[in-house]
Design an enzyme around this catalytic site. Structure first.
Site, short mmCIF file in Angstrom:
data_model
loop_
_atom_site.label_atom_id
_atom_site.label_comp_id
_atom_site.label_asym_id
_atom_site.label_seq_id
_atom_site.Cartn_x
_atom_site.Cartn_y
_atom_site.Cartn_z
CD GLU A 34 -2.91 -0.87 2.65
OE1 GLU A 34 -2.31 -0.31 3.22
OE2 GLU A 34 -4.05 -2.24 2.55
CG ASP A 73 -6.99 -1.45 -0.19
OD1 ASP A 73 -6.76 -1.54 1.18
OD2 ASP A 73 -6.01 -2.34 -0.82
CE LYS A 93 -6.84 -8.60 0.60
NZ LYS A 93 -7.03 -7.84 1.72
#
Length: 149
Positions: A34, A73, A93
């Protein structure tokens, strides 16, 4: 910043705050994947705007049958090479979590938990796809492969 076996989290401070849609003082990353994607969104000239976990999408959990909220996200608004504007919801992911669990010889609690998580993820992702279709957006799952990790 927190480090442990699989945990890498912290607060991200964008360099280009004008591009961020939401509270730029509360951007949290929960993985190095992320964080890498946030840095890419922040610095990429094609990204017009972006946000992290700012959109809530209802979904029905296959585990308990109840409606929950899914926060994808990322949301990104991109100017493509042909000058068209495209919007995406992005889920980041590890690749292993994008695959259905393989049935082991012994059905351990770990396997049962993986099956529940897989079913929950599928329900979330299906709801995100429908949300995007309703708005003319695209839903993408990005793994370490796309991130070059």
């Amino acid at each position: 910043m927190t480090y442990s076996k699989d945990i890498y989290s912290g607060r991200y401070i964008p360099q280009n705050k004008r591009k961020y849609r939401g509270n730029s003082n509360e951007i949290i990353y929960r993985s190095s994947y992320e964080l890498k994607f946030m840095k890419w969104c922040d610095s990429n000239k094609s990204i017009i705007e972006w946000s992290s976990e700012e959109i809530a999408i209802p979904y029905r959990s296959p585990v308990d049958g109840r409606v929950h909220r899914y926060f994808p996200d990322f949301y990104i608004k991109v100017r493509e090479q042909n000058n068209n504007i495209k919007k995406y919801l992005i889920e980041v992911k590890p690749h292993r979590f994008t695959q259905e669990p393989k049935i082991p010889k012994r059905k351990t609690q770990r396997f049962i938990n993986e099956v529940k998580q897989w079913g929950t993820n599928l329900a979330k992702w299906e709801s995100a796809k429908e949300y995007c279709i309703d708005r003319g957006w695209d839903f993408k799952i990005i793994t370490e492969k796309e991130l070059g990790i």
